[in-house]
Structures are given as C-alpha cells and as structure tokens.
Write a protein that holds these residues in place. Structure first.
Motif, PDB file in Angstrom:
ATOM      1  N   GLY A 114      32.338  47.644  32.970  1.00  0.00           N
ATOM      2  CA  GLY A 114      33.312  48.332  33.524  1.00  0.00           C
ATOM      3  C   GLY A 114      34.401  47.485  33.804  1.00  0.00           C
ATOM      4  O   GLY A 114      35.613  47.735  33.587  1.00  0.00           O
ATOM      5  N   SER A 115      34.261  46.086  34.445  1.00  0.00           N
ATOM      6  CA  SER A 115      35.249  45.145  34.304  1.00  0.00           C
ATOM      7  C   SER A 115      35.796  44.737  33.136  1.00  0.00           C
ATOM      8  O   SER A 115      37.161  44.444  32.961  1.00  0.00           O
ATOM      9  N   ALA A 116      35.056  44.680  32.002  1.00  0.00           N
ATOM     10  CA  ALA A 116      35.441  44.458  30.649  1.00  0.00           C
ATOM     11  C   ALA A 116      36.493  45.172  30.249  1.00  0.00           C
ATOM     12  O   ALA A 116      37.475  45.011  29.509  1.00  0.00           O
ATOM     13  N   LEU A 117      36.103  46.830  30.304  1.00  0.00           N
ATOM     14  CA  LEU A 117      37.148  47.518  30.045  1.00  0.00           C
ATOM     15  C   LEU A 117      38.414  47.754  30.804  1.00  0.00           C
ATOM     16  O   LEU A 117      39.397  47.691  30.182  1.00  0.00           O
ATOM     17  N   LEU A 118      38.587  47.414  32.061  1.00  0.00           N
ATOM     18  CA  LEU A 118      39.730  47.136  32.780  1.00  0.00           C
ATOM     19  C   LEU A 118      40.189  45.986  32.250  1.00  0.00           C
ATOM     20  O   LEU A 118      41.629  45.885  32.207  1.00  0.00           O
TER      21      LEU A 118
END
Length: 423
Positions: free
Chosen positions: A232-236
C-alpha cells in the motif's frame, strides 16, 4: 451443544480476536512511524521557516506562535532546489506512511477501549498521551492530505491548524516514546524476526493488552500483513512522488493535484496553482496601462513593461515548488534582477528586503516580503519571460517574482509594486 454467547462490547476481552495483534507487530510499526514522523516534523518546521515569518506580518500565518518559533532562521537561497526537496519529502513521505499509520492504529485499537480508563497515575498519563497521539495523528494526516488535494474543508486556515496541531501531536509522541520505548526495545530484542514473521500464531501475552484473549484461526502470517502494508505504501509512493521528481514518475503521480504529467506543451506548459481568472486578473489590468511601481529612498518610479525590457536582462534556471508538495523542473526565466530594481529605488549598495504586491484582488499572499539575501541573490528576478517566451497570463504576465529556494507563494505573480526597505 450450547451456543457460545456473542461478544458485542469492544471493551470485552473476547471482542478483538486477530492472532496477529501483539507487542512485536505494534513495535515494528511504531519504529517505522517514529522515523517517518520525525522526518515529517523536521521538514514541516523547515517549511514554515522558509516563509521567513519573522520578516513581516504578511508572511506570518501563525502570529501567535510565541516560543514555538524559537528555531526560526533566515532562509537561504542555496541550493536553489532546497524547498523543492524539503517539501517533496514532507508530502511524499507523509502520504506513503498512511498505510503504516492505519496498520499501527489497527494494532493498538483494543487499548483504546480498555476498562477501567486509568488504573494508576502512570497509566492515566499513558492513556492521555495515547488519545492525543491518535487524535493528533489523524488530524495532521487528514488536514495534510486535504491540503495536498487543494480541498480546504477544515474550519480556519490550514497554516495555523497544521502548525499547532503538529506541536501537540509531536509532544504526545515524545511522551509516548518515553513511556513505551523500553518495552519496544525489549520486545524486538527478545522475539526473533524470522520466526515471528513466519509464525501466524499469537504472540506471548506480556500484559500489554494487545494479544487476543480468544484468538481466531490465523489466515495470514505477519510477513503477509507487513507485505500488504508495504505494498500500500509503495502504491501511494508511485502515485505521489512524481509531483516532485522529473522523469516517468511524473506521469504516474495521479494522487497529486498536479500529477499525471504537465498540463500542456510549449514554454508555458508547466503547473500553476492560481490562474489569472481565479484571482480576478482581467485583460485590462495587464495591458498597455499596466505600470510597475518601484518605491524607495528616491520616491516612486513607475515603469512600463517596455521600460523594464530596456533594463539589463538576466537569466536563471529555477523551479517552482509549493507547500502542497508539487514542483516543476527547472524553468528558464529571464528578466531584471531584483537588486538592479533596488538600485532604481535608491539602494545602490547592500539592497534591503522588499515588499511585493500583486494585482491579485483576493486570496492569501497577494502581498509577500522577501529578505535582503533573497533580493541580493543574482538569480532573483522580476521575470518577464520563461523558456524563451513572454510569460502567459496564468504564469504572471506582465511580470512575476522568481527567487531560488523560496516557497511558490513567495514567487508573486502579476506584480504591481515593489517597496524596498519597508516590510
């Protein structure tokens, strides 16, 4: 067979049943947040300092800061990408941490419903710091995301809300760290990383109130849970970071208000926050009758755009970087040096700061003050052209300020008056 009664109260021991909750997972998420939030706090304070709030009331959006402004210093002009880097880190890291923050809140949510509310003075202090910590975190992240999206839904100005909220939040975080860090260090030392990542079973209960009393069957390992948080952090990150950096990531910055590539092509095809129409600039305001008023010891001097073009022209490659985290690549600006205009006003040597006024009819920062080091920098211009062409109306025609390392709002557009020495 008698049916097991359903637990409906979040304060009951059997309500929270995830086998993943426990001191180890909470400690890992907490360490990541501690590093990230400390970076956010420091870059946020630096962002406020970049406005030079002690220079003039027009720059200061938190006039009642008192001792909270103890650290303020004269913002430099080198390196010219300083504010771009600072604010890019602040916004990108903040958005990237959102999944980590949500996971951390999920991991400790049983403690928010623990009864009795306070068993001792120390426990009461911990509970108060926890409430301030959770409330402060949600407030700071929500207002920050809304500001990045240019959605000003909160009551009042973003600047004081976010500034004072940051101090309350970080104070609660510091108290929480003092109270909990010994346990965090002990848990991370005693529990093996590899074993704990792979093992979906509940952690040993150390009395912290996080381990489920009646855990459900595991459906994912801690490695999988942390992997989902990381994904999720990588996507953001991918959908945000490009608003600050050049290259392919600029097209993937869909979460950013100015993401998805440049808004157009040609010399003026780069981002703006405020258009001429939005702030009430009309064609007649910037036409043949427009005059720049330069004021100083010699009184007032009025210069047309043709007069300005007769003065010695200089060039500088500088970005535009804004508090919302977006920035442009270096654009090639050309115009008259501010220190040369200070000489026109009567300051032949050691030019002072300048109060810049815009034709802008409403909105914040229609006036802005620049410090003397900003006026003296040879790259600080009253720009008349960008990338080889006249400024467009939305980029500040007939003249705008461009200063290295300054926040975008201090690079005033549609300039109407420069008053040197009176801020």
């Amino acid at each position: 067979m008698p049916r097991t009664p359903r637990v409906t109260s979040p304060s009951a021991p059997g309500f929270w049943r995830s086998p993943l909750r426990g001191p180890w997972l909470t400690s890992v998420l907490g360490v990541v947040l501690l590093a990230g939030i400390t970076l956010l706090f420091v870059t946020g304070l630096l962002s406020y300092a970049a406005y030079n709030p002690n220079l003039s009331p027009v720059n200061d959006k938190t006039p009642d800061k008192g001792l909270l402004g103890f650290y303020l210093f004269d913002w430099p002009t080198d390196p010219h990408w300083l504010y771009r880097l600072n604010q890019g880190l602040h916004v990108t890291v903040g958005i990237t941490l959102i999944p980590v923050l949500l996971a951390k809140l999920w991991s400790v949510i049983p403690k928010l419903f623990t009864l009795p509310p306070a068993r001792s003075a120390g426990h009461a202090l911990e509970r108060v710091s926890l409430l301030l910590l959770v409330g402060g975190a949600l407030f700071e992240f929500v207002t920050g995301v809304l500001n990045v999206q240019l959605e000003y839904l909160f009551p009042g100005s973003f600047y004081p809300l976010h500034f004072y909220g940051a101090w309350v939040f970080f104070g609660a975080l510091a108290a929480h760290v003092v109270l909990r860090m010994p346990q965090v260090v002990r848990v991370l030392r005693e529990q093996g990383w590899r074993e704990r990542l792979r093992d979906p079973r509940p952690e040993p209960d150390d009395g912290a109130g996080l381990v489920a009393a009646g855990p459900a069957e595991p459906s994912v390992t801690r490695r999988g849970a942390l992997g989902m948080v990381g994904a999720g952090s990588a996507l953001l990150f991918v959908t945000t970071a490009g608003q600050t950096v050049d290259g392919p990531l600029r097209r993937t910055a869909l979460f950013a208000p100015h993401g998805g590539g440049d808004p157009g092509s040609g010399p003026g095809g780069f981002q703006v926050n405020k258009t001429a129409a939005k702030v009430g600039i009309e064609r007649q305001d910037t036409g043949e009758l427009w005059r720049l008023v330069v004021a100083g010891p010699r009184g007032e001097v009025k210069l047309s755009r043709s007069d300005l073009l007769q003065l010695r022209q200089h060039s500088a490659a500088l970005p535009i970087a804004c508090v919302e985290g977006w920035s442009t690549s270096d654009q090639w600006w050309r115009g008259v040096r501010l220190r040369d205009l200070a000489a026109v006003a009567g300051f032949d040597e050691d030019p002072p700061g300048v109060l810049v006024e815009s034709l802008q009819r409403h909105g914040a920062f229609r006036k802005a003050a620049l410090r003397d080091n900003q006026v003296r920098d040879p790259r600080s211009l009253l720009a008349l052209h960008v990338n080889g062409e006249d400024l467009t109306p939305d980029h500040g025609y007939p003249a705008r300020i461009i200063v290295p390392a300054a926040p975008g709002v201090l690079n005033t557009k549609w300039v109407s008056r420069l008053t040197f020495g009176e801020l």
